[in-house]
Enzyme design. Sequence first.
Site, PDB file in Angstrom:
ATOM      1  N   CYS A 119       0.618  -1.100   0.036  1.00 14.60           N
ATOM      2  CA  CYS A 119       0.052  -0.157  -0.386  1.00 14.60           C
ATOM      3  C   CYS A 119       0.684   0.795  -0.016  1.00 14.60           C
ATOM      4  O   CYS A 119       1.514   1.399  -0.791  1.00 14.60           O
ATOM      5  CB  CYS A 119      -1.077   0.118   1.240  1.00 14.60           C
ATOM      6  N   ASP A 166      -8.572  -3.903  -7.780  1.00 14.75           N
ATOM      7  CA  ASP A 166      -8.284  -2.365  -6.885  1.00 14.75           C
ATOM      8  C   ASP A 166      -9.158  -1.267  -7.281  1.00 14.75           C
ATOM      9  O   ASP A 166      -8.284  -0.232  -8.207  1.00 14.75           O
ATOM     10  CB  ASP A 166      -6.639  -2.721  -6.894  1.00 14.75           C
ATOM     11  N   HIS A 194      -7.504  -4.162  -3.356  1.00 17.17           N
ATOM     12  CA  HIS A 194      -6.441  -3.436  -2.776  1.00 17.17           C
ATOM     13  C   HIS A 194      -6.049  -4.477  -1.236  1.00 17.17           C
ATOM     14  O   HIS A 194      -6.998  -4.268  -1.247  1.00 17.17           O
ATOM     15  CB  HIS A 194      -7.165  -1.653  -2.457  1.00 17.17           C
TER      16      HIS A 194
END
Length: 235
Positions: A119, A166, A194
């Site tokens: 991330c 995502d 994600h």
Amino acid sequence: MSKTITLTAADGHELSAYHAGHHDAPHALVVVQEIFGVNHNIRSVADRFAEQGFHVVAPALFDRAKRGVELGYSPDDMKEGLALRAAIPLEATLADLRACVAHFHTHAPHRKVGVIGFCWGGTLAWDAATKTRDFAAAVGWYGAGIAKHVDAQPHCPVQLHFGGQDASIPPQDIRAIREKHPDVEIFVYDDAGHGFGNRDRASSYNAQAEHLAWSRSVTFLEACLHTSGNIPDRS
């Protein structure tokens, strides 16, 4: 062997870091957090890499804004994590990552160091590869900010992993990275969203994608961090 240690960046800032593995392990690796701090998930990732022969440090990058941050995944946690991330300049964060490299080199001066992030950490792994010369390999998992820095040139081999579902990283972003950097290994997991590699987030975790991305990451890092060859120029 896992423990919490203290690192000192070039500007004098002291930060804590989760340490796993042994100083004499064949590979050195910096594990870079999500926006949720060095929480259970990141410590687990560090431990897994240690079990596979890596000497690992996971720096507490939020220490510059607030110490002891260990967030969950609620909307309030995400809001706090985003605010903390915004409060820290990129240059300061890179200094903290370089402090990890300095720590490794106090024990093994000629050992190559890799970086892997998730991330926010996935974007930081890209920044570490393009804005420093400290790392011999970089791996980014679902780094949403990479496309904004697509013109930057990596100074080491890079491997990237994205989820095809995502919503924060549209296909055109991945396509732009591919077109600009055909030498970068990029993998897209069609059914993953994600955070597909976070085992603590049941809503986003995708076991099949995580297993494959993990295997690819380990193989890539082991190959790049092999002791033969040149050490990156850190000037």
